[in-house]
Design a protein around this motif. Structure first.
Motif, PDB file in Angstrom:
ATOM      1  N   UNK A  34       0.837  -1.198   0.000  1.00  0.00           N
ATOM      2  CA  UNK A  34       0.000   0.000   0.000  1.00  0.00           C
ATOM      3  C   UNK A  34       0.874   1.252   0.000  1.00  0.00           C
ATOM      4  N   UNK A  36       0.936   5.575   0.676  1.00  0.00           N
ATOM      5  CA  UNK A  36       0.312   6.701   1.356  1.00  0.00           C
ATOM      6  C   UNK A  36       1.026   7.999   0.985  1.00  0.00           C
ATOM      7  N   UNK A  38       1.620  11.839   2.671  1.00  0.00           N
ATOM      8  CA  UNK A  38       1.476  12.630   3.891  1.00  0.00           C
ATOM      9  C   UNK A  38       2.011  14.040   3.661  1.00  0.00           C
ATOM     10  N   UNK A  43      -2.501  13.776   8.625  1.00  0.00           N
ATOM     11  CA  UNK A  43      -2.400  12.319   8.674  1.00  0.00           C
ATOM     12  C   UNK A  43      -2.088  11.762   7.286  1.00  0.00           C
ATOM     13  N   UNK A  44      -1.437  10.609   7.234  1.00  0.00           N
ATOM     14  CA  UNK A  44      -1.253   9.945   5.944  1.00  0.00           C
ATOM     15  C   UNK A  44      -2.604   9.658   5.290  1.00  0.00           C
ATOM     16  N   UNK A  46      -4.348   7.209   2.230  1.00  0.00           N
ATOM     17  CA  UNK A  46      -4.152   6.041   1.374  1.00  0.00           C
ATOM     18  C   UNK A  46      -4.354   6.425  -0.087  1.00  0.00           C
ATOM     19  N   UNK A  49      -3.800   0.722  -2.911  1.00  0.00           N
ATOM     20  CA  UNK A  49      -3.814  -0.484  -2.093  1.00  0.00           C
ATOM     21  C   UNK A  49      -3.657  -1.709  -2.996  1.00  0.00           C
ATOM     22  N   UNK A  87       4.893   7.093   1.616  1.00  0.00           N
ATOM     23  CA  UNK A  87       5.292   5.893   2.348  1.00  0.00           C
ATOM     24  C   UNK A  87       4.683   4.655   1.705  1.00  0.00           C
ATOM     25  N   UNK A  89       3.834   0.516   2.559  1.00  0.00           N
ATOM     26  CA  UNK A  89       3.509  -0.293   3.749  1.00  0.00           C
ATOM     27  C   UNK A  89       3.098  -1.675   3.293  1.00  0.00           C
TER      28      UNK A  89
ATOM     29  N   UNK B  95      -1.857   8.251  15.842  1.00  0.00           N
ATOM     30  CA  UNK B  95      -2.997   8.178  14.940  1.00  0.00           C
ATOM     31  C   UNK B  95      -3.791   6.904  15.199  1.00  0.00           C
ATOM     32  N   UNK B 106      -4.328  -2.525   4.364  1.00  0.00           N
ATOM     33  CA  UNK B 106      -4.175  -1.076   4.250  1.00  0.00           C
ATOM     34  C   UNK B 106      -4.899  -0.364   5.386  1.00  0.00           C
ATOM     35  N   UNK B 107      -4.360   0.770   5.753  1.00  0.00           N
ATOM     36  CA  UNK B 107      -5.031   1.650   6.714  1.00  0.00           C
ATOM     37  C   UNK B 107      -5.835   2.658   5.896  1.00  0.00           C
ATOM     38  N   UNK B 108      -7.135   2.363   5.748  1.00  0.00           N
ATOM     39  CA  UNK B 108      -7.958   3.094   4.793  1.00  0.00           C
ATOM     40  C   UNK B 108      -8.296   4.509   5.236  1.00  0.00           C
ATOM     41  N   UNK B 110      -7.880   7.428   8.458  1.00  0.00           N
ATOM     42  CA  UNK B 110      -7.078   7.830   9.608  1.00  0.00           C
ATOM     43  C   UNK B 110      -7.769   8.958  10.368  1.00  0.00           C
ATOM     44  N   UNK B 111      -7.520   9.002  11.669  1.00  0.00           N
ATOM     45  CA  UNK B 111      -7.860  10.182  12.434  1.00  0.00           C
ATOM     46  C   UNK B 111      -6.853  11.280  12.127  1.00  0.00           C
ATOM     47  N   UNK B 112      -7.109  12.468  12.646  1.00  0.00           N
ATOM     48  CA  UNK B 112      -6.229  13.605  12.368  1.00  0.00           C
ATOM     49  C   UNK B 112      -4.928  13.521  13.144  1.00  0.00           C
TER      50      UNK B 112
END
Lengths: 107, 120
Positions: A34, A36, A38, A43-44, A46, A49, A87, A89, B95, B106-108, B110-112
């Protein structure tokens, strides 16, 4: 743990340039890779994927490819909003691990 | 749409316990997906902390496992992080994120993020 190595660590590019970032896994991770983006203070997000699937809402100038251990993220025509850190992952096994990041700067 | 929001103290003293909560809106934690914590020390990269599921199944970063507890409170649609015996090395932006652990990992969403400083 699977180690993820990105190259380069940083690059300078101009608006409209084609940019390629590579990510190498220390063992095969199939297509569970995946990407990302940033931006500073946020926050990063996506982008890609499963190595090559574009996340909803992400511009089509972003694309991903690869499988096994070698992967690439390509930005076909760099836009002002693309200056950020990227990034990779791996999601193949726990713990999920990230590359060290590639900072894309304005030339 | 799904949103995540971290909350908790921004300053924690050395040797004390860091406690954070992530509140999920727009989606029921009990409906599925996994829920994770990731941190980022100032100027550095991303480090996975741990991931949990409403079933109670939880995965921890082995380097933090002895100090770490992650839990889910489905009635409040929240999940939480407790990290004990903190040191300056635990100073980071923390986060929370939604993840499809068993699919592509995957981390779809995210919080801020919330900045936590460990200092006396």
């Amino acid at each position: 743990d699977i180690q993820m190595t990105q190259s380069p660590s940083s690059l300078s590019a101009s608006i409209g340039d084609r940019v390629t970032i590579t990510c190498r896994a220390s063992q095969s991770i199939s297509s569970k890779l995946n990407w990302y983006q940033q931006k500073p203070g946020t926050a990063p997000k996506l982008l890609i994927y499963a190595a090559s699937s574009l996340q909803s809402g992400v511009p089509s100038r972003f694309s991903g490819s690869g499988s096994g251990t070698d992967f690439t993220l390509t930005i076909s025509s760099l836009q002002p909003g693309d200056f950020a850190t990227y990034y990779c992952q791996q999601g193949y096994s726990t713990p999920p691990t990230f590359g060290q990041g590639t900072k894309v700067e304005i030339k | 749409q799904v949103q995540l929001q971290e909350s908790g103290p921004g300053l924690v003293k050395p040797s004390e316990t860091l406690s954070l909560t992530c509140t999920v809106s727009g989606y029921s934690i009990s409906s599925g997906f996994y829920w994770g914590w990731i941190r980022q020390p100032p100027g550095k990269g991303l480090e996975w902390i741990g991931t949990t599921h409403h079933s109670g199944r939880t995965y921890y970063n082995t380097s933090l496992k002895s100090r770490l507890t992650i839990s889910v409170e489905t009635s409040k649609n929240q999940f939480s992080l407790k990290l004990s015996s903190v040191t300056a090395a635990d100073t980071a932006v923390y986060y929370c994120a939604m993840t499809d652990l068993l699919l592509d990992g995957a981390f779809d969403i995210w919080g801020q993020g919330t900045m936590v400083t460990v200092s006396s």
